[in-house]
Scaffold this motif. Structure first.
Motif, PDB file in Angstrom:
ATOM      1  N   LEU A  39       0.828  -1.197   0.000  1.00 11.62           N
ATOM      2  CA  LEU A  39       0.000   0.000   0.000  1.00 11.62           C
ATOM      3  C   LEU A  39       0.864   1.249   0.000  1.00 11.62           C
ATOM      4  CD1 LEU A  39      -2.629  -0.987   2.730  1.00 11.62           C
ATOM      5  CD2 LEU A  39      -2.639  -1.546   0.288  1.00 11.62           C
ATOM      6  N   LEU A  40       0.430   2.263  -0.737  1.00  9.36           N
ATOM      7  CA  LEU A  40       1.105   3.554  -0.752  1.00  9.36           C
ATOM      8  C   LEU A  40       0.382   4.472   0.225  1.00  9.36           C
ATOM      9  CD1 LEU A  40       3.374   5.234  -2.007  1.00  9.36           C
ATOM     10  CD2 LEU A  40       1.740   6.007  -3.742  1.00  9.36           C
ATOM     11  N   GLU A 112      -7.776 -15.152  17.832  1.00  7.15           N
ATOM     12  CA  GLU A 112      -7.049 -14.552  16.716  1.00  7.15           C
ATOM     13  C   GLU A 112      -7.954 -14.510  15.492  1.00  7.15           C
ATOM     14  OE1 GLU A 112      -3.414 -16.571  16.004  1.00  7.15           O
ATOM     15  OE2 GLU A 112      -2.474 -15.929  17.886  1.00  7.15           O
ATOM     16  N   ALA A 113      -7.819 -13.465  14.710  1.00  3.69           N
ATOM     17  CA  ALA A 113      -8.612 -13.323  13.489  1.00  3.69           C
ATOM     18  C   ALA A 113      -7.830 -12.471  12.502  1.00  3.69           C
ATOM     19  CB  ALA A 113      -9.965 -12.705  13.789  1.00  3.69           C
ATOM     20  N   LEU A 114      -8.382 -12.326  11.317  1.00  6.54           N
ATOM     21  CA  LEU A 114      -7.769 -11.533  10.262  1.00  6.54           C
ATOM     22  C   LEU A 114      -8.669 -10.343   9.946  1.00  6.54           C
ATOM     23  CD1 LEU A 114      -6.696 -14.451   7.899  1.00  6.54           C
ATOM     24  CD2 LEU A 114      -5.273 -13.249   9.562  1.00  6.54           C
ATOM     25  N   LEU A 115      -8.060  -9.171   9.824  1.00  5.88           N
ATOM     26  CA  LEU A 115      -8.783  -7.954   9.475  1.00  5.88           C
ATOM     27  C   LEU A 115      -8.391  -7.534   8.061  1.00  5.88           C
ATOM     28  CD1 LEU A 115      -8.939  -8.001  12.612  1.00  5.88           C
ATOM     29  CD2 LEU A 115      -8.831  -5.515  12.543  1.00  5.88           C
ATOM     30  N   VAL A 116      -9.359  -7.106   7.277  1.00  5.33           N
ATOM     31  CA  VAL A 116      -9.100  -6.583   5.932  1.00  5.33           C
ATOM     32  C   VAL A 116      -9.134  -5.063   5.996  1.00  5.33           C
ATOM     33  CG1 VAL A 116      -9.849  -6.525   3.528  1.00  5.33           C
ATOM     34  CG2 VAL A 116     -10.146  -8.614   4.883  1.00  5.33           C
ATOM     35  N   LEU A 117      -8.021  -4.430   5.621  1.00  2.00           N
ATOM     36  CA  LEU A 117      -7.929  -2.975   5.597  1.00  2.00           C
ATOM     37  C   LEU A 117      -8.043  -2.488   4.164  1.00  2.00           C
ATOM     38  CD1 LEU A 117      -4.911  -2.458   8.041  1.00  2.00           C
ATOM     39  CD2 LEU A 117      -7.346  -2.674   8.589  1.00  2.00           C
ATOM     40  N   GLU A 118      -8.936  -1.537   3.930  1.00  2.00           N
ATOM     41  CA  GLU A 118      -9.146  -0.970   2.594  1.00  2.00           C
ATOM     42  C   GLU A 118      -8.582   0.441   2.552  1.00  2.00           C
ATOM     43  OE1 GLU A 118     -13.058  -1.112   0.115  1.00  2.00           O
ATOM     44  OE2 GLU A 118     -12.985   0.854   1.104  1.00  2.00           O
ATOM     45  N   LEU A 119      -7.775   0.732   1.540  1.00  2.00           N
ATOM     46  CA  LEU A 119      -7.159   2.045   1.386  1.00  2.00           C
ATOM     47  C   LEU A 119      -7.891   2.856   0.325  1.00  2.00           C
ATOM     48  CD1 LEU A 119      -4.841   4.078   1.940  1.00  2.00           C
ATOM     49  CD2 LEU A 119      -3.539   2.907   0.140  1.00  2.00           C
ATOM     50  N   ASP A 120      -8.427   4.010   0.725  1.00  2.00           N
ATOM     51  CA  ASP A 120      -8.997   4.983  -0.211  1.00  2.00           C
ATOM     52  C   ASP A 120      -9.987   4.332  -1.172  1.00  2.00           C
ATOM     53  OD1 ASP A 120      -9.462   7.399  -1.360  1.00  2.00           O
ATOM     54  OD2 ASP A 120      -7.571   7.525  -2.456  1.00  2.00           O
ATOM     55  N   ALA A 186      -9.600 -13.868  -1.844  1.00  2.00           N
ATOM     56  CA  ALA A 186     -10.445 -14.061  -3.023  1.00  2.00           C
ATOM     57  C   ALA A 186     -11.530 -12.986  -3.085  1.00  2.00           C
ATOM     58  CB  ALA A 186     -11.072 -15.454  -2.997  1.00  2.00           C
ATOM     59  N   ARG A 187     -11.994 -12.557  -1.912  1.00  2.75           N
ATOM     60  CA  ARG A 187     -13.033 -11.533  -1.848  1.00  2.75           C
ATOM     61  C   ARG A 187     -12.467 -10.146  -2.113  1.00  2.75           C
ATOM     62  NH1 ARG A 187     -15.675 -12.180   3.613  1.00  2.75           N
ATOM     63  NH2 ARG A 187     -15.721 -14.317   2.832  1.00  2.75           N
ATOM     64  N   TYR A 188     -11.189  -9.938  -1.770  1.00  2.82           N
ATOM     65  CA  TYR A 188     -10.537  -8.634  -1.932  1.00  2.82           C
ATOM     66  C   TYR A 188      -9.201  -8.836  -2.653  1.00  2.82           C
ATOM     67  CZ  TYR A 188     -13.912  -7.644   1.769  1.00  2.82           C
ATOM     68  OH  TYR A 188     -15.050  -7.524   2.511  1.00  2.82           O
ATOM     69  N   PRO A 189      -9.234  -9.054  -3.964  1.00  3.32           N
ATOM     70  CA  PRO A 189      -8.022  -9.441  -4.694  1.00  3.32           C
ATOM     71  C   PRO A 189      -7.033  -8.306  -4.972  1.00  3.32           C
ATOM     72  CG  PRO A 189      -9.887  -9.285  -6.194  1.00  3.32           C
ATOM     73  CD  PRO A 189     -10.435  -9.074  -4.817  1.00  3.32           C
ATOM     74  N   ASP A 190      -7.476  -7.047  -4.893  1.00  2.00           N
ATOM     75  CA  ASP A 190      -6.594  -5.929  -5.225  1.00  2.00           C
ATOM     76  C   ASP A 190      -5.570  -5.732  -4.109  1.00  2.00           C
ATOM     77  OD1 ASP A 190      -5.344  -3.563  -5.892  1.00  2.00           O
ATOM     78  OD2 ASP A 190      -7.192  -2.509  -6.420  1.00  2.00           O
ATOM     79  N   ARG A 191      -4.318  -6.103  -4.380  1.00  2.00           N
ATOM     80  CA  ARG A 191      -3.282  -6.075  -3.348  1.00  2.00           C
ATOM     81  C   ARG A 191      -2.680  -4.689  -3.159  1.00  2.00           C
ATOM     82  NH1 ARG A 191      -1.405 -11.552  -2.294  1.00  2.00           N
ATOM     83  NH2 ARG A 191      -2.644 -12.978  -3.563  1.00  2.00           N
ATOM     84  N   GLN A 192      -3.047  -3.724  -3.997  1.00  2.00           N
ATOM     85  CA  GLN A 192      -2.625  -2.333  -3.799  1.00  2.00           C
ATOM     86  C   GLN A 192      -3.674  -1.522  -3.035  1.00  2.00           C
ATOM     87  OE1 GLN A 192      -1.701  -3.850  -6.981  1.00  2.00           O
ATOM     88  NE2 GLN A 192       0.152  -4.107  -5.750  1.00  2.00           N
ATOM     89  N   ARG A 193      -4.830  -2.129  -2.792  1.00  2.00           N
ATOM     90  CA  ARG A 193      -5.897  -1.442  -2.061  1.00  2.00           C
ATOM     91  C   ARG A 193      -6.260  -2.149  -0.758  1.00  2.00           C
ATOM     92  NH1 ARG A 193      -9.334   2.479  -3.425  1.00  2.00           N
ATOM     93  NH2 ARG A 193      -8.875   2.306  -5.651  1.00  2.00           N
ATOM     94  N   TYR A 194      -6.096  -3.478  -0.733  1.00  2.00           N
ATOM     95  CA  TYR A 194      -6.519  -4.244   0.435  1.00  2.00           C
ATOM     96  C   TYR A 194      -5.338  -4.984   1.057  1.00  2.00           C
ATOM     97  CZ  TYR A 194     -11.200  -3.410  -1.378  1.00  2.00           C
ATOM     98  OH  TYR A 194     -12.344  -2.808  -1.836  1.00  2.00           O
TER      99      TYR A 194
END
Length: 298
Positions: A39-40, A112-120, A186-194
Motif C-alpha cells: 500500500l502507498l 485470533e482473526a484476520l482484518l481486511v484494511l481498505e485504502l482509499d 479471493a473476496r478482496y483481490p486488489d493487493r494495492q488497495r486491500y
C-alpha cells in the motif's frame, strides 16, 4: 564453583544468539517475495509514536492508523464487529439474550482473526458522504435561523469535520473480519488497495435503555428496560510500532516536528511524506520506500 561461571556466560550468549537468529529468520521469511499486499500510504495513515524527527534519536517508529466504518444507524452502539461475524469467528453467541447469557458471552477468551484494511476505497467515500450530509444539514439549519450563534458554531464545526475527513483522516478502514486468509483474499483481490493483517478479537457487550412511552411511572422491571447488544472489537498489536530503517531517517529532516503536547496534525501546507508499506507471508508490514513528494498527497 568458579569454573561454572564461564559456562553460564557461554550458555547465555548462545541463547541470545539463538533467539536473534530465530527473529532474523522469521523476518527474512516474512519478506520473501511476492508480498501479500503493498500500500502507498501517507502521514494520514502513518502517525508517529513520539515526534517525526529528532536528530538525537537513533530510532524512529511509526504506527499504522486505521479506523472502523461509522455506524450511521447506530444499531451496534459502538460494537465494531457484529454478533453474526462473532459467531462466524467461533464465538458462542446465545440465541436467547439474558443477563446470565450475556455474562457467559463476555467471559469468552479472545481469539485470533484476520482484518481486511481498505485504502482509499468505497468505505472512505461513504465516510465522506456521511460527513458531507451532516454539513449540509447544519447549513440548512443555520439558514433557517441566521441569527443563532449556536447554529453558526454547529455549521462551522461541521465544515471543519468535513475538511478533516477529506484532507486529514486516515484513508485506511476495516471492511471485513474473518479467519480464512484465502477466502478473504479471493473476496478482496486488489493487493494495492486491500491488506490483510492479524488481529485479536474480544467479545464485547453494550446495552441500550428503552424509554417508557406510556403514562405515569415506568412499571417495567429493570431487566425489561435494557436491551443487550452482543458483538466484538479487535486490536492489532503488530501495527502499533513500525520501525523505520535508518536510511530513511534523513527524509524526515524537512518535516516539522509534531507537538507532543497538543497532538495537533500537521498543517495542510507543510511537506508530507509517502511510504510504500508491504505485508509479507506472516502478514507483518515493513517499509519498502519512503519519500517526501514535491506535490501534496491528498
Amino acid at each position: 564453583m568458579k569454573g561454572f561461571r564461564p559456562r553460564y556466560l557461554i550458555a547465555g550468549l548462545a541463547l541470545i544468539g539463538l533467539v536473534n537468529a530465530i527473529i532474523l529468520a522469521s523476518v527474512a521469511w516474512n519478506r520473501q517475495p511476492p508480498a501479500q499486499s503493498q500500500l502507498l500510504l501517507s502521514e494520514r495513515e502513518l502517525g508517529s509514536t513520539h515526534t517525526y524527527w529528532r536528530k538525537d534519536n537513533s530510532s524512529l517508529a511509526l504506527r499504522l492508523d486505521y479506523r472502523w466504518p461509522s455506524q450511521a444507524d447506530n444499531e451496534q452502539y459502538g460494537l465494531s464487529i457484529s454478533a453474526e461475524k462473532m459467531a462466524a469467528l467461533g464465538f458462542q453467541v446465545p440465541a436467547q439474550v439474558s443477563e446470565a447469557a450475556v455474562s457467559r458471552y463476555r467471559r469468552q477468551l479472545d481469539r485470533e482473526a484476520l482484518l481486511v484494511l481498505e485504502l482509499d476505497g468505497p468505505a472512505l467515500q461513504r465516510e465522506v458522504e456521511l460527513v458531507r450530509a451532516a454539513h449540509a444539514a447544519a447549513l440548512r439549519l443555520q439558514a433557517s435561523v441566521p441569527d443563532s450563534k449556536e447554529l453558526q458554531d454547529a455549521a462551522k464545526n461541521a465544515g471543519n469535520a468535513l475538511e478533516y475527513e477529506q484532507q486529514r483522516a486516515s484513508r485506511l478502514l476495516v471492511v471485513d473480519v474473518g479467519a480464512d486468509q484465502q477466502a478473504l483474499r479471493a473476496r478482496y483481490p486488489d493487493r494495492q488497495r486491500y491488506a490483510i493483517v492479524r488481529g485479536i478479537v474480544e467479545a464485547r457487550v453494550s446495552s441500550v435503555v428503552s424509554e417508557w412511552t406510556g403514562e405515569g411511572q415506568d412499571p417495567r422491571p429493570q431487566s425489561q428496560r435494557v436491551t443487550w447488544l452482543l458483538g466484538g472489537s479487535a486490536s492489532t498489536p503488530g501495527l502499533h510500532s513500525l520501525n523505520l530503517p535508518r536510511r530513511w531517517h534523513a527524509t524526515f529532516d524537512s518535516l516539522p516536528q509534531q507537538d507532543e503536547l497538543s497532538g495537533m496534525d500537521y498543517p495542510a501546507d507543510q511537506p508530507r511524506f509517502t511510504a510504500s508499506v508491504a505485508f509479507g507471508r506472516r502478514l507483518e508490514p515493513w517499509f519498502v520506500e519512503v519519500s517526501v513528494p514535491t506535490t501534496k498527497v491528498q
